[in-house]
Design a protein around this motif. Structure first.
Motif, PDB file in Angstrom:
ATOM      1  N   ASP A  66     -24.530  -9.449  -5.540  1.00 44.20           N
ATOM      2  CA  ASP A  66     -23.657  -8.981  -4.450  1.00 44.20           C
ATOM      3  C   ASP A  66     -22.214  -9.365  -4.724  1.00 44.20           C
ATOM      4  O   ASP A  66     -21.293  -8.551  -4.592  1.00 44.20           O
ATOM      5  CB  ASP A  66     -24.082  -9.613  -3.108  1.00 44.20           C
ATOM      6  CG  ASP A  66     -25.309  -8.931  -2.531  1.00 44.20           C
ATOM      7  OD1 ASP A  66     -25.627  -7.806  -2.983  1.00 44.20           O
ATOM      8  OD2 ASP A  66     -25.951  -9.524  -1.643  1.00 44.20           O
ATOM      9  N   GLN A  69     -20.522  -7.259  -7.313  1.00 43.31           N
ATOM     10  CA  GLN A  69     -20.464  -5.816  -7.089  1.00 43.31           C
ATOM     11  C   GLN A  69     -19.026  -5.256  -7.162  1.00 43.31           C
ATOM     12  O   GLN A  69     -18.789  -4.280  -7.878  1.00 43.31           O
ATOM     13  CB  GLN A  69     -21.137  -5.472  -5.759  1.00 43.31           C
ATOM     14  CG  GLN A  69     -21.347  -3.985  -5.509  1.00 43.31           C
ATOM     15  CD  GLN A  69     -22.218  -3.324  -6.573  1.00 43.31           C
ATOM     16  OE1 GLN A  69     -22.978  -3.990  -7.272  1.00 43.31           O
ATOM     17  NE2 GLN A  69     -22.092  -2.010  -6.713  1.00 43.31           N
ATOM     18  N   PRO A  70     -18.060  -5.870  -6.445  1.00 39.45           N
ATOM     19  CA  PRO A  70     -16.688  -5.329  -6.519  1.00 39.45           C
ATOM     20  C   PRO A  70     -16.133  -5.362  -7.941  1.00 39.45           C
ATOM     21  O   PRO A  70     -15.444  -4.432  -8.373  1.00 39.45           O
ATOM     22  CB  PRO A  70     -15.879  -6.267  -5.614  1.00 39.45           C
ATOM     23  CG  PRO A  70     -16.861  -7.033  -4.808  1.00 39.45           C
ATOM     24  CD  PRO A  70     -18.143  -7.042  -5.550  1.00 39.45           C
ATOM     25  N   TYR A  71     -16.467  -6.440  -8.659  1.00 45.59           N
ATOM     26  CA  TYR A  71     -16.008  -6.546 -10.044  1.00 45.59           C
ATOM     27  C   TYR A  71     -16.598  -5.411 -10.888  1.00 45.59           C
ATOM     28  O   TYR A  71     -15.889  -4.746 -11.659  1.00 45.59           O
ATOM     29  CB  TYR A  71     -16.402  -7.919 -10.599  1.00 45.59           C
ATOM     30  CG  TYR A  71     -16.178  -8.081 -12.083  1.00 45.59           C
ATOM     31  CD1 TYR A  71     -14.883  -8.050 -12.614  1.00 45.59           C
ATOM     32  CD2 TYR A  71     -17.254  -8.264 -12.953  1.00 45.59           C
ATOM     33  CE1 TYR A  71     -14.685  -8.194 -13.982  1.00 45.59           C
ATOM     34  CE2 TYR A  71     -17.060  -8.408 -14.313  1.00 45.59           C
ATOM     35  CZ  TYR A  71     -15.783  -8.367 -14.832  1.00 45.59           C
ATOM     36  OH  TYR A  71     -15.573  -8.505 -16.178  1.00 45.59           O
ATOM     37  N   ALA A  72     -17.906  -5.169 -10.700  1.00 48.01           N
ATOM     38  CA  ALA A  72     -18.571  -4.105 -11.461  1.00 48.01           C
ATOM     39  C   ALA A  72     -17.894  -2.759 -11.196  1.00 48.01           C
ATOM     40  O   ALA A  72     -17.706  -1.954 -12.107  1.00 48.01           O
ATOM     41  CB  ALA A  72     -20.053  -4.027 -11.086  1.00 48.01           C
ATOM     42  N   GLU A  73     -17.523  -2.550  -9.914  1.00 48.27           N
ATOM     43  CA  GLU A  73     -16.898  -1.266  -9.557  1.00 48.27           C
ATOM     44  C   GLU A  73     -15.496  -1.120 -10.137  1.00 48.27           C
ATOM     45  O   GLU A  73     -14.986  -0.001 -10.249  1.00 48.27           O
ATOM     46  CB  GLU A  73     -16.893  -1.103  -8.027  1.00 48.27           C
ATOM     47  CG  GLU A  73     -18.260  -0.635  -7.527  1.00 48.27           C
ATOM     48  CD  GLU A  73     -18.472  -0.884  -6.032  1.00 48.27           C
ATOM     49  OE1 GLU A  73     -17.473  -1.091  -5.304  1.00 48.27           O
ATOM     50  OE2 GLU A  73     -19.639  -0.869  -5.609  1.00 48.27           O
ATOM     51  N   SER A  74     -14.879  -2.251 -10.486  1.00 46.97           N
ATOM     52  CA  SER A  74     -13.527  -2.183 -11.061  1.00 46.97           C
ATOM     53  C   SER A  74     -13.563  -1.888 -12.565  1.00 46.97           C
ATOM     54  O   SER A  74     -12.543  -1.577 -13.171  1.00 46.97           O
ATOM     55  CB  SER A  74     -12.797  -3.517 -10.825  1.00 46.97           C
ATOM     56  OG  SER A  74     -13.314  -4.512 -11.697  1.00 46.97           O
ATOM     57  N   PRO A  77     -17.385   2.603 -15.808  1.00 41.35           N
ATOM     58  CA  PRO A  77     -18.822   2.614 -15.498  1.00 41.35           C
ATOM     59  C   PRO A  77     -19.729   2.440 -16.719  1.00 41.35           C
ATOM     60  O   PRO A  77     -20.845   1.969 -16.578  1.00 41.35           O
ATOM     61  CB  PRO A  77     -19.058   3.981 -14.850  1.00 41.35           C
ATOM     62  CG  PRO A  77     -17.745   4.654 -14.760  1.00 41.35           C
ATOM     63  CD  PRO A  77     -16.682   3.790 -15.342  1.00 41.35           C
ATOM     64  N   ALA A  82     -20.474  -3.551 -16.648  1.00 39.70           N
ATOM     65  CA  ALA A  82     -20.786  -2.709 -15.483  1.00 39.70           C
ATOM     66  C   ALA A  82     -22.242  -2.254 -15.542  1.00 39.70           C
ATOM     67  O   ALA A  82     -22.961  -2.281 -14.541  1.00 39.70           O
ATOM     68  CB  ALA A  82     -19.852  -1.507 -15.430  1.00 39.70           C
ATOM     69  N   CYS A  83     -22.683  -1.848 -16.727  1.00 39.61           N
ATOM     70  CA  CYS A  83     -24.075  -1.396 -16.881  1.00 39.61           C
ATOM     71  C   CYS A  83     -25.038  -2.547 -16.636  1.00 39.61           C
ATOM     72  O   CYS A  83     -26.076  -2.374 -15.992  1.00 39.61           O
ATOM     73  CB  CYS A  83     -24.319  -0.826 -18.277  1.00 39.61           C
ATOM     74  SG  CYS A  83     -23.451   0.717 -18.581  1.00 39.61           S
ATOM     75  N   ARG A  86     -25.304  -3.219 -12.951  1.00 44.70           N
ATOM     76  CA  ARG A  86     -26.006  -2.107 -12.286  1.00 44.70           C
ATOM     77  C   ARG A  86     -27.518  -2.175 -12.538  1.00 44.70           C
ATOM     78  O   ARG A  86     -28.320  -2.077 -11.608  1.00 44.70           O
ATOM     79  CB  ARG A  86     -25.433  -0.783 -12.809  1.00 44.70           C
ATOM     80  CG  ARG A  86     -25.939   0.447 -12.100  1.00 44.70           C
ATOM     81  CD  ARG A  86     -25.091   1.673 -12.420  1.00 44.70           C
ATOM     82  NE  ARG A  86     -25.098   2.036 -13.821  1.00 44.70           N
ATOM     83  CZ  ARG A  86     -24.015   2.113 -14.586  1.00 44.70           C
ATOM     84  NH1 ARG A  86     -22.811   1.851 -14.091  1.00 44.70           N
ATOM     85  NH2 ARG A  86     -24.108   2.468 -15.847  1.00 44.70           N
ATOM     86  N   ARG A  89     -29.206  -5.213 -10.972  1.00 47.48           N
ATOM     87  CA  ARG A  89     -29.368  -5.006  -9.525  1.00 47.48           C
ATOM     88  C   ARG A  89     -30.568  -4.094  -9.247  1.00 47.48           C
ATOM     89  O   ARG A  89     -31.365  -4.350  -8.352  1.00 47.48           O
ATOM     90  CB  ARG A  89     -28.092  -4.404  -8.941  1.00 47.48           C
ATOM     91  CG  ARG A  89     -28.252  -3.897  -7.507  1.00 47.48           C
ATOM     92  CD  ARG A  89     -26.952  -3.407  -6.931  1.00 47.48           C
ATOM     93  NE  ARG A  89     -26.047  -4.506  -6.616  1.00 47.48           N
ATOM     94  CZ  ARG A  89     -26.112  -5.231  -5.498  1.00 47.48           C
ATOM     95  NH1 ARG A  89     -27.022  -4.966  -4.595  1.00 47.48           N
ATOM     96  NH2 ARG A  89     -25.283  -6.220  -5.291  1.00 47.48           N
TER      97      ARG A  89
END
Ligand code: ZN
Length: 501
Positions: A66, A69-74, A77, A82-83, A86, A89
């Motif tokens: 959780d 999550q914001p870091y992954a979205e920055s 993709p 990021a992978c 994702r 999760r």
């Protein structure tokens, strides 16, 4: 964020360590363990798997995901991090949905069911497994219900093996394929059967193993990061990118068995060896789906290993290895023998053309069992009817009918079989894409050179591991969705020539 990401990778690495240790115990159990080790081994593996499951469902892991999550979205993709976040999760959310009590109940049931099946199959007695299979159907439905919002009750079960695929999509693809295959099998089996007696002489095991190993070494299976041992059922297992092992089984009276299963497992293993080492120890360091995995085993086994070009190079060597048996057998006879098509009962022994009909039948029956459209007690009869309709023969008994595969008796009903045929379809689609970029590949295969083909697979498929879902990968690699056309064309061309259709 840097510290949290490090913490996540640490936790995932510990899960991977426990799972790899369990996999190593399982490898040993199937290869070298003396029989006396069995009782303790079962317990040791269960302990490691329980610890891995506890760690996989630890709320602290969920919190970490959780927070990240914001870091992954920055991030871009398709960046590794990021992978990773994702996919980790996705795995976490899936693992926590199923209550531990259900996991325990299910695994207790499947091991009991497996024991009963082991006795029932040789005794040809479906009535022994019937109550167990009824319960498996029931538990499979319950398992699916932990993932509400599905379109078809099989979808969550299909997701475990082929994430993102749906029963409705697969059903449509398989119906199209069946429409092409049934008349092709009919046309082929109207011809006189190929003579495969040359494969059924005596071939010493050690020579078979040596030849197979030499072939896969040339394919590019890295023996400094892998090895081959013998086991009752061939399999591939991975402990890290640096250690991906295969096993085979040799029958001295059947040359094809070990040879093609060695190529098959090497295809699986090269996929895992080819994952980007930066992903090692993470949930990304695996094949992305059972269908894509199977596409690699089938590509090397069938599109390469059962091709005429391949044997133009290797057949003289095979004759040198087995001069007494093959000196007087010409290449054409051998090529026809290894591609013999026949209506047969056993899926695992089936040829390239009929094989998928075995899978399609199982897939459809799984769906009907889950839908409640088919009762377990009627399964043997429905199996025989469908077999007769698709393959033109019917098993004389259940032993070689509905009892032949372990899958339903040791796992779920649903999601078990589609990967085999998706893999066949994809093997041709990927091979086509490779040839589109490198039209020289067939000529190289005739020279025993596989670097271009292997390099293309590594670059476009292997190195990504689970970064992309199967659908994303297919789109990236072929420019379109899953498509049966290249596969049907491949079968029609190859077998049209072989059987003068
Ligand atoms: Zn396989």
């Amino acid at each position: 964020m840097e510290t949290k990401l490090k913490e996540l990778k640490m936790q995932l690495l510990e899960i991977d360590d426990l799972e790899s240790a369990a996999a190593l115990l399982s490898w040993d159990q199937n290869t070298y363990m003396p029989p006396g080790g069995a009782p303790a081994r079962g317990r040791q593996m269960a302990t490691l798997q329980r610890l891995a499951h506890e760690k996989s469902t630890d709320p602290a892991l969920g919190k970490l995901l959780d927070d990240l999550q914001p870091y992954a979205e920055s991030l871009p993709p398709d960046s590794n991090d990021a992978c990773l976040i994702r996919v980790a999760r996705r795995d976490y959310e899936r693992a926590v949905r199923v209550p531990p009590s259900f996991v325990a109940q299910f695994s207790e049931h499947t091991s009991a069911s497996f024991q009963v099946w082991k006795a029932a199959r040789p005794e040809n007695d479906f009535s022994q497994v019937q109550p167990y299979l009824e319960k498996t159907v029931d538990l499979s439905r319950q398992l699916a219900d932990f993932f509400p919002g599905y379109e078809h009750i099989a979808d969550p079960l299909i997701d475990f093996a082929d994430y993102g695929m749906k029963a409705s999509t697969i059903r449509a693809i398989f119906a199209d394929l069946r429409e092409q295959l049934v008349p092709l099998v009919q046309a082929i089996t109207d011809q006189p059967p190929a003579d495969d007696s040359c494969l059924r002489q005596t071939f010493p095991a050690a020579d078979q193993l040596a030849f197979g190993l030499q072939v896969i070494h040339r394919f590019g299976y890295d023996l400094t990061r892998g090895r081959q041992d013998q086991a009752p059922h061939p399999f591939t297992t991975e402990f890290s990118v640096g250690d991906v092992r295969i096993t085979t089984r040799v029958r001295e009276n059947n040359l094809g068995d070990a040879l093609f299963s060695t190529m098959h497992e090497a295809g699986h293993a090269m996929y895992e060896q080819g994952v980007n080492p930066e992903l090692d120890g993470t949930p990304l360091a695996q094949g992305t789906s059972s269908g894509v995995h199977e596409s690699q085993s089938r590509l090397w086994e069938n599109l390469v290993g059962r091709s005429r070009g391949f044997w133009r190079f290797f057949y003289p060597q095979l004759q040198d290895q087995f001069p007494d048996q093959l000196k007087h057998v010409d290449l054409d006879t051998f090529y026809r023998a290894i591609n013999k098509v026949e209506r047969s009962l056993i899926r695992t022994d089936a040829d390239e053309v009929t094989y998928n009909l075995h899978v399609l039948l199982r897939f459809d029956l799984e769906l009907r069992l889950l839908e409640g459209q088919l009762a377990v007690r009627d399964l043997p009869e429905v199996w025989r009817e469908r077999f007769q309709a698709d393959l033109g023969i019917a098993p004389p008994d259940d032993q070689d009918g509905v009892l032949q595969d372990v899958h339903w008796y040791a796992g779920t009903v649903g999601g078990m079989f589609q990967g085999y045929t998706l893999g066949n379809i994809l093997s041709a689609q990927f091979f086509d894409a490779a040839l589109h970029t490198h039209p020289e590949i067939p000529a190289e295969i005739e020279q025993g050179q596989f670097d271009t083909l292997h390099g293309w697979m590594r670059e476009n498929i292997y190195r990504h591991g689970r970064k992309y879902t199967a659908s994303e990968l297919i789109e990236r690699v072929t420019g379109g969705p899953l498509d049966i056309e290249p596969y049907v064309r491949y079968l029609q061309e190859k077998y049209g020539e072989l059987y003068h259709l």
